[in-house]
Design a protein around this motif. Sequence first.
Motif, PDB file in Angstrom:
ATOM      1  N   LYS A  35       0.844  -1.191   0.000  1.00 29.06           N
ATOM      2  CA  LYS A  35       0.000   0.000   0.000  1.00 29.06           C
ATOM      3  C   LYS A  35       0.878   1.239   0.000  1.00 29.06           C
ATOM      4  CE  LYS A  35      -3.601  -2.550   0.114  1.00 29.06           C
ATOM      5  NZ  LYS A  35      -4.384  -2.710  -1.135  1.00 29.06           N
ATOM      6  N   THR A  36       0.646   2.089  -0.978  1.00 29.39           N
ATOM      7  CA  THR A  36       1.496   3.264  -1.173  1.00 29.39           C
ATOM      8  C   THR A  36       1.343   4.265  -0.030  1.00 29.39           C
ATOM      9  OG1 THR A  36       2.108   4.956  -2.790  1.00 29.39           O
ATOM     10  CG2 THR A  36      -0.227   4.553  -2.474  1.00 29.39           C
ATOM     11  N   SER A  81      -6.431   1.629  -0.337  1.00 24.78           N
ATOM     12  CA  SER A  81      -7.311   1.238  -1.441  1.00 24.78           C
ATOM     13  C   SER A  81      -6.652   0.172  -2.315  1.00 24.78           C
ATOM     14  CB  SER A  81      -7.666   2.459  -2.292  1.00 24.78           C
ATOM     15  OG  SER A  81      -6.502   2.989  -2.906  1.00 24.78           O
ATOM     16  N   SER A  82      -7.477  -0.659  -2.934  1.00 26.26           N
ATOM     17  CA  SER A  82      -6.978  -1.727  -3.798  1.00 26.26           C
ATOM     18  C   SER A  82      -6.738  -1.195  -5.203  1.00 26.26           C
ATOM     19  CB  SER A  82      -7.976  -2.887  -3.843  1.00 26.26           C
ATOM     20  OG  SER A  82      -8.171  -3.430  -2.556  1.00 26.26           O
ATOM     21  N   ALA A  83      -5.841  -1.865  -5.895  1.00 28.30           N
ATOM     22  CA  ALA A  83      -5.543  -1.481  -7.274  1.00 28.30           C
ATOM     23  C   ALA A  83      -6.020  -2.590  -8.214  1.00 28.30           C
ATOM     24  CB  ALA A  83      -4.047  -1.211  -7.433  1.00 28.30           C
ATOM     25  N   THR A  84      -5.127  -3.457  -8.591  1.00 28.44           N
ATOM     26  CA  THR A  84      -5.465  -4.563  -9.475  1.00 28.44           C
ATOM     27  C   THR A  84      -5.059  -5.875  -8.811  1.00 28.44           C
ATOM     28  OG1 THR A  84      -3.321  -4.350 -10.595  1.00 28.44           O
ATOM     29  CG2 THR A  84      -5.178  -3.150 -11.546  1.00 28.44           C
ATOM     30  N   GLU A 391      -3.235  -9.810  -4.594  1.00 23.54           N
ATOM     31  CA  GLU A 391      -3.453  -8.369  -4.742  1.00 23.54           C
ATOM     32  C   GLU A 391      -2.172  -7.682  -5.180  1.00 23.54           C
ATOM     33  OE1 GLU A 391      -5.233  -4.574  -2.208  1.00 23.54           O
ATOM     34  OE2 GLU A 391      -5.105  -6.568  -1.309  1.00 23.54           O
ATOM     35  N   ASN A 394      -0.603  -0.929  -5.064  1.00 21.14           N
ATOM     36  CA  ASN A 394      -1.343   0.210  -5.623  1.00 21.14           C
ATOM     37  C   ASN A 394      -0.422   1.390  -5.910  1.00 21.14           C
ATOM     38  OD1 ASN A 394      -0.826   1.023  -3.012  1.00 21.14           O
ATOM     39  ND2 ASN A 394      -2.934   1.593  -2.525  1.00 21.14           N
ATOM     40  N   ASP A 396       1.367   3.876  -8.237  1.00 20.45           N
ATOM     41  CA  ASP A 396       1.283   4.459  -9.581  1.00 20.45           C
ATOM     42  C   ASP A 396       2.664   5.019  -9.910  1.00 20.45           C
ATOM     43  OD1 ASP A 396       0.878   5.924 -11.877  1.00 20.45           O
ATOM     44  OD2 ASP A 396      -1.045   6.761 -11.234  1.00 20.45           O
TER      45      ASP A 396
END
Length: 433
Positions: A35-36, A81-84, A391, A394, A396
């Motif tokens: 988690k970023t 929050s989740s990403a992909t 998971e 996240n 970017d």
Amino acid sequence: MTGSMYASIGGLKAHMQKLSVIGNNVANVNTQGYKTQRSVFRDTVYSTYRSGSDGTQVVGGKNPSQLGYGSMLASIDMNMSSATYNPGNSTDCAIVGDGFFLVGDKTVADVIDPTNPESFKSLYLSRVGDLRQDSKGYFTDGTGKCVYGFLCVGKDEITGKPIISDQLVPLRVPRMENAPVDIETGKEIKELTADGRPTEEGDDYVEGKDWKFTNVIRWPKYQGEAGGTDNKTTNIKLQDAQKTVGTGDAATTEALPPATIDSISFDEKTGCISGTTKDTGETIVIGYIAIGNVTNPNGVTHVGDSYYTASAGAGDLNITMLGGVASELMGVDKKIGSITHVNGSIESLYRDDASDGTNGGQPDPNDVVDLPENSRINSAGETKLMTGFLEAPNVDLATEISELITTQRGYQANTRIITVTDSMLEELVNMKR
């Protein structure tokens, strides 16, 4: 030194700390479940040269005059929050929605106390569901920590429904023992001789024709010790089936080997783990994965290895089951929907029913100790599992690189202020020459 020098030094420190945050995000661009984080700057100390005033009927008001001394890193926030999701092994599980897997070593089960929900926080929280089965039959993640949940402890003889314990324990397969079984009925023979053979064995009851040795499932059972100064049952826990080795004073007990399970599967809506026994082909329920939810997911504390703890800032840690399945399961009291609290089905064992001499020598009903609301097993809401996936982080990368550029330029600008300030001080010193 001038104020600009102090302000620039503060700016240099803050930008260097932000650079460390960006570097950590970039380093974990391929870390599963990462988690970023982001850094937030705030301005710092101010010197007031002139106070403000509201004005009068004669003169107008004036604003305060203040001089700042740079910036500081106010907080490092986490984005949960989740990403992909990335494809993985067949036993990999990703949580879609809020919540965490509950993991820890085997000894944590001994300190979990439903009368003290704070004890639940002894477990680690994880979003990485790289699950597997070890040589002892325990379900673990990639680092070897056990995954916690609720075990199946048998089947109801009438309905055939699985009986689920509501004690939070490491998930593992049941044990297996080689025992005599009647071939015609398929039922285990209970009356045995000292060497483990049917007592009615003889010319009319022949091994291989009427009965045979075969592997039989041995489910975990509750164990506990009564007594103590508070008159409560203590050390209540599920214990794997064991066998007695030796006789007389030399007799000892040892754990039976774990059952061999094929075709292990995870139900995405309920978190149910099921499989087929290799020898008998019987489909059994092994248990249900527990999901941990905290009041403030962004407030959990990193402890390394992609684990978190529900420390100060995260709020309460609530134990939940996916899909609200607890209301549909049969508890150890053989009642549907009795799985309401962690160890709630044996709640009476935690009650202090001893007479205190104030109720005619009888137990006072006001002395009972109910399990607190925080030990309730709630529904995980819309959260579910995605099997065969892990998971993804996240992070970017484009955003991180952009932040890296602006941070570098901010750092350069602060160094430039120091250079210019130094040049001005040099000019001041040289004025006398």
